[in-house]
Write a protein that holds these residues in place. Structure first.
Motif, PDB file in Angstrom:
ATOM      1  N   GLY A  54      26.107 -11.566 -13.543  1.00 32.18           N
ATOM      2  CA  GLY A  54      25.260 -12.408 -12.449  1.00 32.18           C
ATOM      3  C   GLY A  54      25.409 -11.864 -11.267  1.00 32.18           C
ATOM      4  O   GLY A  54      25.727 -12.779 -10.192  1.00 32.18           O
ATOM      5  N   LYS A  55      25.088 -10.688 -10.988  1.00 32.09           N
ATOM      6  CA  LYS A  55      25.225 -10.085  -9.779  1.00 32.09           C
ATOM      7  C   LYS A  55      24.036 -10.497  -8.703  1.00 32.09           C
ATOM      8  O   LYS A  55      24.126 -10.597  -7.726  1.00 32.09           O
ATOM      9  CB  LYS A  55      25.360  -8.579  -9.419  1.00 32.09           C
ATOM     10  CG  LYS A  55      26.764  -8.047 -10.211  1.00 32.09           C
ATOM     11  CD  LYS A  55      26.693  -6.763 -10.436  1.00 32.09           C
ATOM     12  CE  LYS A  55      25.768  -6.049 -11.383  1.00 32.09           C
ATOM     13  NZ  LYS A  55      26.230  -6.224 -12.606  1.00 32.09           N
ATOM     14  N   THR A  56      22.803 -10.766  -9.407  1.00 32.88           N
ATOM     15  CA  THR A  56      21.723 -10.903  -8.649  1.00 32.88           C
ATOM     16  C   THR A  56      21.815 -12.282  -7.988  1.00 32.88           C
ATOM     17  O   THR A  56      21.509 -12.268  -6.705  1.00 32.88           O
ATOM     18  CB  THR A  56      20.415 -11.178  -9.718  1.00 32.88           C
ATOM     19  OG1 THR A  56      20.669 -10.058 -10.634  1.00 32.88           O
ATOM     20  CG2 THR A  56      19.279 -10.852  -8.952  1.00 32.88           C
ATOM     21  N   LEU A  57      22.313 -13.021  -8.472  1.00 29.69           N
ATOM     22  CA  LEU A  57      22.459 -14.517  -7.868  1.00 29.69           C
ATOM     23  C   LEU A  57      23.463 -14.316  -6.542  1.00 29.69           C
ATOM     24  O   LEU A  57      23.135 -14.866  -5.488  1.00 29.69           O
ATOM     25  CB  LEU A  57      23.246 -15.480  -8.755  1.00 29.69           C
ATOM     26  CG  LEU A  57      22.974 -16.966  -8.422  1.00 29.69           C
ATOM     27  CD1 LEU A  57      21.785 -17.344  -7.760  1.00 29.69           C
ATOM     28  CD2 LEU A  57      23.504 -17.903  -9.508  1.00 29.69           C
ATOM     29  N   ILE A  95      21.921  -3.372  -2.182  1.00 31.67           N
ATOM     30  CA  ILE A  95      21.692  -2.076  -2.791  1.00 31.67           C
ATOM     31  C   ILE A  95      22.078  -2.427  -4.342  1.00 31.67           C
ATOM     32  O   ILE A  95      23.151  -2.432  -4.510  1.00 31.67           O
ATOM     33  CB  ILE A  95      22.052  -0.860  -2.271  1.00 31.67           C
ATOM     34  CG1 ILE A  95      21.874  -0.587  -1.001  1.00 31.67           C
ATOM     35  CG2 ILE A  95      21.652   0.436  -3.168  1.00 31.67           C
ATOM     36  CD1 ILE A  95      22.589   0.757  -0.368  1.00 31.67           C
ATOM     37  N   ASP A  96      21.204  -2.583  -5.093  1.00 32.12           N
ATOM     38  CA  ASP A  96      21.678  -2.888  -6.645  1.00 32.12           C
ATOM     39  C   ASP A  96      21.868  -1.467  -7.481  1.00 32.12           C
ATOM     40  O   ASP A  96      21.185  -0.290  -7.148  1.00 32.12           O
ATOM     41  CB  ASP A  96      20.558  -3.555  -7.358  1.00 32.12           C
ATOM     42  CG  ASP A  96      20.925  -4.272  -8.591  1.00 32.12           C
ATOM     43  OD1 ASP A  96      22.348  -4.432  -8.755  1.00 32.12           O
ATOM     44  OD2 ASP A  96      20.351  -4.988  -9.172  1.00 32.12           O
ATOM     45  N   GLU A  97      22.785  -1.719  -8.293  1.00 25.18           N
ATOM     46  CA  GLU A  97      23.255  -0.370  -9.139  1.00 25.18           C
ATOM     47  C   GLU A  97      23.477   0.981  -8.349  1.00 25.18           C
ATOM     48  O   GLU A  97      22.623   1.880  -8.435  1.00 25.18           O
ATOM     49  CB  GLU A  97      21.918  -0.080 -10.048  1.00 25.18           C
ATOM     50  CG  GLU A  97      21.559  -1.441 -10.778  1.00 25.18           C
ATOM     51  CD  GLU A  97      22.389  -1.897 -11.860  1.00 25.18           C
ATOM     52  OE1 GLU A  97      23.731  -1.273 -11.938  1.00 25.18           O
ATOM     53  OE2 GLU A  97      22.219  -2.953 -12.231  1.00 25.18           O
ATOM     54  N   GLN A  98      24.404   0.660  -7.465  1.00 20.62           N
ATOM     55  CA  GLN A  98      24.680   1.710  -6.757  1.00 20.62           C
ATOM     56  C   GLN A  98      24.798   3.112  -6.893  1.00 20.62           C
ATOM     57  O   GLN A  98      24.635   4.214  -6.388  1.00 20.62           O
ATOM     58  CB  GLN A  98      25.927   1.209  -5.620  1.00 20.62           C
ATOM     59  CG  GLN A  98      26.712   2.467  -5.221  1.00 20.62           C
ATOM     60  CD  GLN A  98      26.135   3.065  -4.053  1.00 20.62           C
ATOM     61  OE1 GLN A  98      25.302   2.828  -3.316  1.00 20.62           O
ATOM     62  NE2 GLN A  98      26.679   4.275  -3.783  1.00 20.62           N
TER      63      GLN A  98
HETATM   64 MG    MG Z   1      21.813  -6.609 -12.027  1.00 23.92          MG
END
Ligand code: MG
Ligand code: ADP
Length: 693
Positions: free
Chosen positions: A301-304, A396-399
């Protein structure tokens, strides 16, 4: 005072003209000191003669042999084959390039000493282009190990060997090489002097422990590994110190927007999400730039968490940029963020590489005017023509897909005056603590160590390719239960074209085998709009089965999908398998993953598959991955440049990381003048990756 010979240009050494000097530059060798720190990649053991009967494919060996017969054969190309033997067996020497003289010298009865790599040939073991010389009475084996240096086209081992000899001669002659380690560290009993360590590593003596040298655990190695790890850490700490001197917008607000966001959610935050959000909010209240890495297993749940951070910036009147590494993932974020934010009156912008020129212009304008309060996109976000009105937070997602230098580029993107945006980096690749310390020493870390409730661990099985029919039965059963299925085709060594071809082929096979179901296909060479369309239909449950290449690896979220088939699983690394598997197990149904492999399995492949069967815990998998593959591959050496150590190996040397960390702290604290030269010595030009400190 004596002049520092080690600071002199490498061209002061014999044999280095302008041409050679230019090539050496490609190896980052500019000065005499650089020669000393151009360390052997490995060693060859030419100290022992191996009887032919004891040869194994894959090993390098010295053999003493007698020529039996020499022939030139014409197969696809002209080849010189020389059959040789000793009392214990026989061997073929194979040459594709050879001279007349060579051919006539290798006559029956001639005795040779050869060195080369043994491989399996069409008729028994062979060496291709071995080094060889006439065997005479006085020819003794090498007394110690032979150093092999990393090199580049046009620079021979002999050249590097010769240069190192000259540089080492200066050391032996007592010319002082400044040691930058603090003296109290040097008091540790095991610490060799820098000069001794360099001498041993470059030119091991016959008395040195050969096994320790080959394994890279000789005290001389350890001395240099320590220093190298220290230099890397100091580079990151210096970067961090510089960041701390910068300003960032302090975002103190009531938190109305966050409350609205949370109230609209159909679920409550997990404890781990709440904690990490608090850590972030504490950071952004400061007028120093936040630089925080959020690690959380797939589905944590990183997006949140990113959305929560975004509310803070938006409420404070700043823009937020959310960057994802792939189109598919960026599109998914766009969907999520639009759903969450537009009802709250926040305008969400979109920038991806595939917009038409016109769409792109208007997106860029909305960003520049500050009309887009939150902008989702791919790398396109950070092109030169994109200017933000007042960027306050970058996510930054998925660094792990971006390098350190990209991270720095982004940081500077939103800089205005002396103020830079806060930065939040999210990765689903759990990084072993050991590695995180080294790779991300300039970041603060938060860990989402809890999955949303109700998730059931994915059950994983492995079956050989021969049982593909049973696998298809399983797919049918899952679809009959109303579930959706991923079928992932992988062919990592081949080109993308071949990978897509494989997916097309499998797609056809599955259409024939499962004619009653709705089957879709996505791969990297499809038009984005087609890809998007297929993904959307899968998401909307209009497709039962999705055949895909690894493009779906990152981030795709379809909770109703509960079965994943991964073909050629033996070819994938652990972290990739874990990422892929993370696409299932997102809903409440019991999910499973079938790893289809082609036997026979190598030892490593067997270990990887067993690990996948045994655990769903990303951190356990990451530690395992580190020990199987080594750090370079784990971090994606090519992308980060970071793990390109000269001599250190994080998996092997992790035991010294704590000591490295405290030594680094101490040196930073002392604010001495030794930090910069130590960093320069080890990292040199490559230091741009750390912001060029
Ligand atoms: Mg994600
Ligand atoms: P990841 O950490 O892999 O990026 P996502 O942010 O995509 O994970 O979340 C995975 C799924 O879990 C999404 O469908 C999301 O809506 C859901 N989710 C996130 N937080 C919670 C929560 N606290 N409770 C229930 N579901 C949640």
């Amino acid at each position: 005072m004596q002049q520092d010979v080690f600071a002199q240009a490498v061209s002061t050494l014999k044999g280095v003209g302008p041409k050679v000097a230019e090539k050496l530059q490609r190896l980052d060798i500019h000065t005499v000191q650089d020669v000393l720190f151009h360390l052997p990649l490995r060693y060859q053991d030419r100290t022992r003669i191996t009887p032919l009967g004891a040869l194994q494919p894959g090993i390098e060996a010295v053999v003493d042999v007698e020529v039996k017969v020499t022939d030139v054969v014409f197969r696809r190309r002209r080849t010189l084959l020389c059959k040789v033997g000793d009392a214990t067996g026989s061997l073929t020497l194979r040459f594709f390039h050879f001279s007349k003289a060579q051919q006539s010298n290798l006559t029956t009865g001639v005795r040779l000493r050869c060195f080369g790599e043994v491989r399996r040939g069409p008729s028994g073991l062979e060496m291709v282009h071995p080094e060889y010389q006439q065997l005479t009475e006085d020819l003794t084996p090498e007394a110690s190990l032979t150093a092999i240096y990393p090199t580049t086209e046009g620079v021979h081992q002999l050249t590097l060997r010769n240069l190192t000899d000259q540089a080492l001669a200066l050391l032996r002659a007592g010319r002082a090489l400044q040691d930058w380690l603090p003296p109290d560290l040097m008091a540790e009993p095991a610490m060799l002097s820098l000069s001794d360590a360099l001498l041993t590593v470059h030119r091991p003596s016959p008395d040195d422990d050969i096994q320790a040298l080959l394994a890279g655990v000789h005290p001389a190695h350890q001395r240099l590994c320590f220093e190298e790890l220290l230099a890397h850490r100091l580079a990151l700490l210096t970067l961090r110190a510089q960041t701390q001197e910068q300003k960032a917008p302090a975002m103190s607000v009531k938190g109305t927007l966050l409350n609205q966001l949370l109230e609209a959610l159909p679920f409550a935050l997990t404890g781990a999400q709440t904690r990490v959000i608090d850590e972030i909010l504490t950071d952004v209240r400061q007028d120093k730039p936040m630089l925080r890495l959020v690690q959380g297993d797939v589905g944590a749940g990183k997006t949140l968490v990113a959305a929560a951070a975004a509310t803070r910036a938006i409420e404070a009147g700043y823009q937020v940029a959310i960057m994802a590494p792939t189109e598919i993932l960026a599109e998914q974020h766009l969907l999520n963020f639009s759903n969450w934010f537009e009802p709250l009156g926040v305008s969400v912008g979109w920038l991806s590489g595939k917009l038409t020129a016109r769409q792109k212009r208007s997106s860029i304008e909305a960003v520049a005017m500050g009309q887009s309060q939150l902008v989702v996109g791919t790398h396109a976000l950070f092109q030169d023509d994109v200017q933000f009105a007042n960027l306050g937070l970058v996510v930054i997602d998925e660094q792990h897909r971006f390098g350190v230098h990209q991270r720095l580029a982004l940081r500077n993107k939103g800089a205005s005056g002396d103020s830079v945006p806060h930065q939040l980096i999210m990765t689903a690749t759990p990084i072993p603590r050991t590695l995180a310390m080294t790779a991300y020493a300039d970041l603060d870390c938060s860990v989402i160590d809890e999955l949303p409730p109700g998730r059931k661990p994915v059950t994983t099985v492995a079956v050989s390719y021969a049982r593909r029919a049973e696998v298809i039965d399983r797919v049918r059963a899952a679809i009959t239960e109303g579930r959706q299925v991923y079928w992932v085709c992988t062919l990592i060594e081949e080109s993308e074209v071949m990978q897509c071809q494989a997916a097309e082929d499998t797609y056809q096979v599955l259409i024939d085998a499962l004619p009653e179901y709705r089957i879709g296909l996505v791969h990297g060479r499809m038009k984005s709009s087609d890809k998007e369309d297929v993904m959307a239909r899968f998401k909307a449950s209009e497709l039962d089965l999705l055949v895909a290449t690894t493009v779906i690896e990152v981030g795709v979220d379809v909770p109703n999908a509960s079965l994943m088939i991964i073909e050629n699983a033996e070819r994938l690394g652990l972290s990739q398998l874990h990422q892929l598997r993370g696409r299932v197990g997102r809903g409440s149904a019991q999910s499973s993953c079938v790893l289809v492999y082609q036997p026979p399995l190598s030892k490593n492949a067997r270990e990887r598959i067993a690990t996948m069967r045994d655990t769903n815990d990303g951190f356990v998998i990451a530690e395992k991955d580190l020990s199987i593959r080594g750090a370079g591959e784990l971090l994606g050496t090519r992308q980060t440049g970071l793990a390109e150590f000269r001599i250190a190996d994080l998996a092997r040397d992790k035991g010294m990381l704590d000591a490295v960390a405290s030594a680094a702290q101490q040196m930073m604290h002392a604010q001495g003048t030794s930090v910069a030269p130590l960093v320069r010595r080890w990292i040199g030009d490559r230091n741009q990756q750390y912001g060029g400190v």
